[in-house]
Structures are given as C-alpha cells and as structure tokens.
Write an enzyme that holds these catalytic residues in place. Structure first.
Site, PDB file in Angstrom:
ATOM      1  N   GLU A   1      -2.278   5.186   2.513  1.00 28.63           N
ATOM      2  CA  GLU A   1      -2.178   3.748   2.213  1.00 28.63           C
ATOM      3  C   GLU A   1      -3.513   3.120   1.832  1.00 28.63           C
ATOM      4  OE1 GLU A   1      -0.791   5.201   4.888  1.00 28.63           O
ATOM      5  OE2 GLU A   1       1.356   4.965   4.501  1.00 28.63           O
TER       6      GLU A   1
ATOM      7  N   GLU B   1      -0.260  -9.089  -0.834  1.00 27.35           N
ATOM      8  CA  GLU B   1      -0.919  -8.482   0.331  1.00 27.35           C
ATOM      9  C   GLU B   1      -2.125  -7.648  -0.130  1.00 27.35           C
ATOM     10  OE1 GLU B   1       0.414  -5.242   3.244  1.00 27.35           O
ATOM     11  OE2 GLU B   1       1.202  -7.026   4.219  1.00 27.35           O
TER      12      GLU B   1
ATOM     13  N   HIS C   1      12.323   5.933  13.116  1.00 27.42           N
ATOM     14  CA  HIS C   1      12.213   6.026  11.655  1.00 27.42           C
ATOM     15  C   HIS C   1      13.078   7.181  11.149  1.00 27.42           C
ATOM     16  CE1 HIS C   1      10.240   6.699   7.739  1.00 27.42           C
ATOM     17  NE2 HIS C   1       9.643   5.512   7.881  1.00 27.42           N
TER      18      HIS C   1
ATOM     19  N   ASP D   1       0.785  -1.234   0.000  1.00 28.58           N
ATOM     20  CA  ASP D   1       0.000   0.000   0.000  1.00 28.58           C
ATOM     21  C   ASP D   1       0.814   1.279   0.000  1.00 28.58           C
ATOM     22  OD1 ASP D   1       1.094   0.035   2.531  1.00 28.58           O
ATOM     23  OD2 ASP D   1      -0.744  -0.559   3.548  1.00 28.58           O
TER      24      ASP D   1
ATOM     25  N   HIS E   1       5.462   6.117  12.966  1.00 30.63           N
ATOM     26  CA  HIS E   1       5.872   6.892  11.794  1.00 30.63           C
ATOM     27  C   HIS E   1       4.719   7.366  10.910  1.00 30.63           C
ATOM     28  CE1 HIS E   1       4.979   3.971   8.574  1.00 30.63           C
ATOM     29  NE2 HIS E   1       5.213   3.062   9.489  1.00 30.63           N
TER      30      HIS E   1
ATOM     31  N   ARG F   1       1.890   8.901   8.662  1.00 31.41           N
ATOM     32  CA  ARG F   1       1.611  10.262   8.225  1.00 31.41           C
ATOM     33  C   ARG F   1       0.455  10.903   9.013  1.00 31.41           C
ATOM     34  NH1 ARG F   1       3.595  12.196   2.960  1.00 31.41           N
ATOM     35  NH2 ARG F   1       5.112  10.527   2.866  1.00 31.41           N
TER      36      ARG F   1
HETATM   37  C1  UD1 Z   1       6.502   5.265   3.621  1.00 33.50           C
HETATM   38  C2  UD1 Z   1       5.146   4.826   3.066  1.00 33.50           C
HETATM   39  C3  UD1 Z   1       4.318   4.160   4.148  1.00 33.50           C
HETATM   40  C4  UD1 Z   1       5.092   3.052   4.846  1.00 33.50           C
HETATM   41  C5  UD1 Z   1       6.411   3.604   5.340  1.00 33.50           C
HETATM   42  C6  UD1 Z   1       7.236   2.505   5.949  1.00 33.50           C
HETATM   43  C7  UD1 Z   1       4.041   6.177   1.334  1.00 33.50           C
HETATM   44  C8  UD1 Z   1       3.298   7.411   1.027  1.00 33.50           C
HETATM   45  N1  UD1 Z   1       4.404   6.006   2.608  1.00 33.50           N
HETATM   46  O1  UD1 Z   1       6.256   6.297   4.549  1.00 33.50           O
HETATM   47  O2  UD1 Z   1       3.154   3.602   3.561  1.00 33.50           O
HETATM   48  O3  UD1 Z   1       4.341   2.570   5.938  1.00 33.50           O
HETATM   49  O4  UD1 Z   1       7.126   4.161   4.232  1.00 33.50           O
HETATM   50  O5  UD1 Z   1       8.283   3.001   6.707  1.00 33.50           O
HETATM   51  O6  UD1 Z   1       4.306   5.398   0.454  1.00 33.50           O
HETATM   52  N2  UD1 Z   1      13.930   8.661   5.009  1.00 33.50           N
HETATM   53  C9  UD1 Z   1      15.313   8.568   5.042  1.00 33.50           C
HETATM   54  N3  UD1 Z   1      15.871   7.340   4.792  1.00 33.50           N
HETATM   55  C10 UD1 Z   1      15.143   6.231   4.540  1.00 33.50           C
HETATM   56  C11 UD1 Z   1      13.743   6.336   4.531  1.00 33.50           C
HETATM   57  C12 UD1 Z   1      13.150   7.577   4.757  1.00 33.50           C
HETATM   58  O7  UD1 Z   1      16.015   9.526   5.267  1.00 33.50           O
HETATM   59  O8  UD1 Z   1      15.731   5.162   4.316  1.00 33.50           O
HETATM   60  C13 UD1 Z   1      13.309   9.977   5.269  1.00 33.50           C
HETATM   61  C14 UD1 Z   1      13.467  10.927   4.075  1.00 33.50           C
HETATM   62  O9  UD1 Z   1      13.705  12.219   4.554  1.00 33.50           O
HETATM   63  C15 UD1 Z   1      12.096  10.866   3.405  1.00 33.50           C
HETATM   64  C16 UD1 Z   1      11.192  10.685   4.613  1.00 33.50           C
HETATM   65  O10 UD1 Z   1      11.913   9.817   5.496  1.00 33.50           O
HETATM   66  O11 UD1 Z   1      11.817  12.032   2.656  1.00 33.50           O
HETATM   67  C17 UD1 Z   1       9.811  10.140   4.336  1.00 33.50           C
HETATM   68  O12 UD1 Z   1       9.861   8.955   3.521  1.00 33.50           O
HETATM   69  P1  UD1 Z   1       8.530   8.518   2.688  1.00 33.50           P
HETATM   70  O13 UD1 Z   1       8.798   7.251   1.985  1.00 33.50           O
HETATM   71  O14 UD1 Z   1       8.070   9.681   1.882  1.00 33.50           O
HETATM   72  O15 UD1 Z   1       7.432   8.327   3.810  1.00 33.50           O
HETATM   73  P2  UD1 Z   1       7.359   7.310   5.025  1.00 33.50           P
HETATM   74  O16 UD1 Z   1       6.727   8.051   6.158  1.00 33.50           O
HETATM   75  O17 UD1 Z   1       8.662   6.661   5.226  1.00 33.50           O
HETATM   76  N1  UDP Z   2      11.514  -2.935  11.195  1.00 38.63           N
HETATM   77  C1  UDP Z   2      12.903  -3.109  11.077  1.00 38.63           C
HETATM   78  N2  UDP Z   2      13.735  -2.290  11.800  1.00 38.63           N
HETATM   79  C2  UDP Z   2      13.260  -1.318  12.615  1.00 38.63           C
HETATM   80  C3  UDP Z   2      11.850  -1.123  12.718  1.00 38.63           C
HETATM   81  C4  UDP Z   2      11.004  -1.947  11.983  1.00 38.63           C
HETATM   82  O1  UDP Z   2      13.366  -3.978  10.355  1.00 38.63           O
HETATM   83  O2  UDP Z   2      14.073  -0.622  13.251  1.00 38.63           O
HETATM   84  C5  UDP Z   2      10.613  -3.809  10.400  1.00 38.63           C
HETATM   85  C6  UDP Z   2       9.451  -4.428  11.127  1.00 38.63           C
HETATM   86  O3  UDP Z   2       9.788  -5.668  11.687  1.00 38.63           O
HETATM   87  C7  UDP Z   2       8.422  -4.592  10.012  1.00 38.63           C
HETATM   88  C8  UDP Z   2       8.712  -3.420   9.117  1.00 38.63           C
HETATM   89  O4  UDP Z   2      10.032  -2.982   9.418  1.00 38.63           O
HETATM   90  O5  UDP Z   2       8.610  -5.778   9.271  1.00 38.63           O
HETATM   91  C9  UDP Z   2       7.717  -2.346   9.387  1.00 38.63           C
HETATM   92  O6  UDP Z   2       8.106  -1.189   8.735  1.00 38.63           O
HETATM   93  P1  UDP Z   2       7.388   0.204   8.982  1.00 38.63           P
HETATM   94  O7  UDP Z   2       6.869   0.259  10.368  1.00 38.63           O
HETATM   95  O8  UDP Z   2       8.362   1.231   8.542  1.00 38.63           O
HETATM   96  O9  UDP Z   2       6.218   0.174   7.918  1.00 38.63           O
HETATM   97  P2  UDP Z   2       4.711  -0.368   7.949  1.00 38.63           P
HETATM   98  O10 UDP Z   2       4.718  -1.784   8.373  1.00 38.63           O
HETATM   99  O11 UDP Z   2       3.965   0.508   8.899  1.00 38.63           O
HETATM  100  O12 UDP Z   2       4.264  -0.160   6.550  1.00 38.63           O
END
Ligand code: UD1
Ligand code: UDP
Length: 374
Positions: A133, A119, A242, A97, A209, A211
């Site tokens: 999502e 999924e 995160h 999602d 984390h 939104r």
């Molecule tokens: C995204 C997904 C969300 C998922 C989550 C898992 C969308 C809109 N959101 O949200 O569904 O649950 O990932 O974690 O698809 N960043 C880093 N390094 C990383 C990852 C993120 O620096 O490895 C920072 C960056 O500044 C980036 C920000 O996090 O701009 C947000 O990342 P983004 O993928 O836009 O949104 P998430 O909240 O991570």
């Molecule tokens: N996870 C990880 N390291 C961390 C925190 C979470 O590997 O420090 C794993 C967790 O076990 C799960 C996935 O990341 O499988 C969840 O990711 P996140 O919470 O970012 O996204 P969501 O599941 O909400 O989409």
C-alpha cells in the site's frame, strides 16, 4: 459537462468512495458520474455496493482465489484500458492505496486523462509497510493531478514531495461521511452470527488481514487473542474474518473451539459500524478502522509497527502494539483491568473529518474544471 469515472475494487475503497459517488450525482447538470469496479474483491465489494445502492457502469469481475499482485495489476490495467478508451472521461477518481488504485491511476495517465486521488498523502515512509500500500499510494500520488488530502498532515507529506500546493485540497476523510450515515443509537445486532454473544461482557472486536502480517506475525496475534480470552473470562471476542483463505485457515486453526471467541463472516458495513460503536475496544491492522473507531470514542490497539495515520495516535486513542504476543497481551489486559488506562484512551476524537469531505471533494472538482475552462 464534466465526465467523472470513479474506479475502485475493494471493500474499503467502496466504503470511502460511496459518499463521493452519491455527492457527484447531485450535480446532474454539470457532472456525468460513472463507476467502474475492478472487483479485486467480490463478495466484500458487493456488500458495500448493495448497501449504498451503487450499480456500477462497468465491472471487470477480476477476483480469483489465490490471486497475486501480478494478476490484479495486469487484469485491471488491460480491463481499464478498454473502458477508458470507450468512455474518455475528463477525470478518473481513485481512492487510497490498493493495487486497483495505483493501476487505475496508471491506466488513466496512459491516455492523458486527469487523475484525482482521494485520501491522498498518507505515508509511513517505509516502502514495505504496509505492503504494497505504501508504494501504491505514492505511485498514485505521482500520477495524480488533484490531491484530496484528508488532513493537514497528509497535505504536508505531499508538499514535502514537491506536489504543487494549488493541486491539494484538505477535505477530511470520506470514511467519516460513510460512518455518520450508518451508525445509529437504535441499531439492532441480532442475527448476523452473533446470537451466542454475551453482550454484558466486554466486547473485544478483532480484524486482521494485512499482507505483511501473513504467516508467523498473524499466528502470534491470534495466539495472543486466545490467551487474552482465557485470561479474562469477562470478555467476548468478535472476529469478522476477512475472506482471504490464508487469514481464514489460520484463524480457524488457532481460534476455533475457544469458548467466547466468535469467528463470523465479514459483516455488511452498517452492522459492522454499529458493532464498532458497541465494542469495548478494538484490535486491528486495518487502515480505515484507525479512522473510524477513534471517532466512536473507543480505544484501538493497532497490530502493526507503523502507521500512516498519526493523528489519532497523537490524540491518544490509538496505540501501536505490533505483532509481538507479549505486548498485545499486556496492552489489552491493561485496558480490560484498569479503568483509568481505559478512559485515558477512550476519548472521542475526530481528526479525520466532520462528515462533509465528499461535498468538499466535489466542489473542488467543479472549481478545478471551471477554472481550467476559463
Ligand atoms: C486488499 C488490498 C489491501 C486492502 C484490503 C482490504 C491490495 C494489494 N490489497 O487486500 O490494500 O487493505 O484489500 O480488505 O490491493 N477474497 C474473497 N472475497 C472477497 C475479497 C477477497 O474471497 O470479497 C479472497 C480471495 O481469495 C482473494 C483474496 O481474498 O484472492 C485476497 O484478496 P486481495 O484483494 O488480493 O488482497 P487483500 O488482502 O484483500
Ligand atoms: N468492515 C466491514 N465489515 C467487516 C470488517 C470491516 O464493513 O466485517 C469495514 C470497516 O469498518 C472499514 C473497512 O471495512 O471501513 C476496512 O476494511 P479492511 O480492513 O478490509 O481494509 P483497510 O481499511 O485495512 O484497507
């Protein structure tokens, strides 16, 4: 040969697609398996790629700090256009999602390439929760030809939306495949920023984390966590934060400097899954952890008002506590103080799978395509 292109971009998609990618590679005479990552996440994606030894064929390297939904959507759509034009896969596999998920399905549809949605069928019914999502998965589902639903409940959701039954396969969730591969009794958690943790105390594992929780709701959650730690000194809080700066700044502002609260970098999946297994209870707004933690027999308090994962809720190991500080404190303290309440919730239940979901997905792909070619 069936050419399958798996597309993903974030940490949770990578964790849940890794077992599928591995399974696809077991059929070299029948399947050509390729991987394209949007890298909507960078470091958190790379952690998973390294762990599961996945070397992508394509990497769009999209992530930017402060990226918006528009940035990810436009960047991924144009980047995937070129990859799809060049590779012309028979099937694009997407997961879950995220914005990568929806956009990859759309990009494939624009070239009339078949889409498999792993999924599939999770729903809250509220288009703003989780945001975005709920709409990402609904739109990916509308575009998909094959729906790999983790549970009977998700299959029913799809049937209600008039998805043809013959295109839905109930597989279990591939996260359980990944979890069973990584959790081990002897796993050692030293180093990793956890050296100051007093493991004799009750470990409260926190992640947050989403939104829709950014800003005031997340601040309430963090304040509640600080209060819980102050009220119950026999606990230790571990919070792998995160990478999103919005989350990190707030966590630092509210939680830094409170003894026994350990703010650490996101952990690699293997240490993290073993940390879940060692924790006393988990507070999270994560989707994936609502599936993993119940199978490890630990209670989960979900920092959200709705969930698309009702199965563990019904089984009693998951409770929705939302982002109201008082409620979070009350429910957490009850699980710390009251062994009866704790044991009521701490049952290992596994509504999400038996660790064999990826095998079912790949067998179904072979069947769908062999069927089509007959
Ligand atoms: C995204 C997904 C969300 C998922 C989550 C898992 C969308 C809109 N959101 O949200 O569904 O649950 O990932 O974690 O698809 N960043 C880093 N390094 C990383 C990852 C993120 O620096 O490895 C920072 C960056 O500044 C980036 C920000 O996090 O701009 C947000 O990342 P983004 O993928 O836009 O949104 P998430 O909240 O991570
Ligand atoms: N996870 C990880 N390291 C961390 C925190 C979470 O590997 O420090 C794993 C967790 O076990 C799960 C996935 O990341 O499988 C969840 O990711 P996140 O919470 O970012 O996204 P969501 O599941 O909400 O989409």
């Amino acid at each position: 040969m069936i050419k399958v292109l798996s597309v993903f971009g974030t940490r949770p998609e990578a964790i849940k697609m890794a077992p599928v990618v591995k399974e696809l590679s077991k059929f070299p005479g029948e399947i050509v398996s390729q991987v394209a990552v949007t890298a909507q996440h960078r470091e958190m994606l790379d952690q998973v790629l390294d762990l599961f030894h996945i070397v992508p064929d394509y990497d769009l390297n999209l992530m930017r700090h402060g990226q918006t939904l528009y940035d990810i959507t436009a960047g991924a759509l144009l980047g995937l256009k070129d990859i799809l034009t060049q590779e012309k896969p028979d099937l694009v596999l997407v997961h879950g999602d995220t914005t990568t998920t929806f956009v990859a399905a759309l990009a494939a549809y624009y070239q009339q390439i078949k889409v498999g949605h792993v999924e599939a069928g999770l729903r809250t019914g509220n288009k703003y929760a989780p945001f975005p999502e709920e709409m990402n998965r609904r739109m990916a589902g509308s575009l998909a030809d094959y729906h790999f639903a983790p549970t009977e409940t998700s299959k029913k959701n799809l049937l209600r939306e008039n998805v043809p039954e013959e295109s839905i396969i109930v597989t279990g969730n591939t996260v359980i495949d990944a979890l069973l591969e990584t959790v081990g009794k002897e796993y050692c958690l030293t180093g990793l920023g956890l050296d100051q943790v007093n493991w004799k105390k009750k470990i409260l594992l926190v992640t947050c984390h989403r939104r829709e929780n950014w800003g005031a709701p997340m601040a309430r959650v963090f304040q509640a966590i600080r209060k819980i730690k102050e009220m119950r000194p026999d606990t230790e809080v571990i919070f792998p934060v995160h990478k999103n700066p919005l989350v990190r700044d707030l966590a630092r502002d509210i939680l830094c400097g409170t003894g026994g609260i350990h703010l650490i970098e996101p952990l690699d999946y293997q240490p993290f899954s073993n940390l879940m297994a060692k924790s006393y209870l988990v507070l999270t707004d994560s989707g994936g952890m609502q599936e993993e933690v119940p199978s490890l027999g630990k209670p989960v308090l979900v920092l959200r008002d709705t969930t698309e994962r009702p199965e563990a809720l019904e089984a009693g190991t998951v409770k929705l506590v939302g982002t109201d500080g008082e409620k979070i404190i009350k429910e957490t303290v009850q699980l710390i103080d009251n062994p009866h309440a704790y044991h009521e919730m701490a049952n290992a239940v596994n509504p999400y799978g038996d660790g064999k979901a990826s095998g079912r997905i790949v067998r179904a792909i072979l069947k769908f395509f062999r069927g089509n070619s007959c």
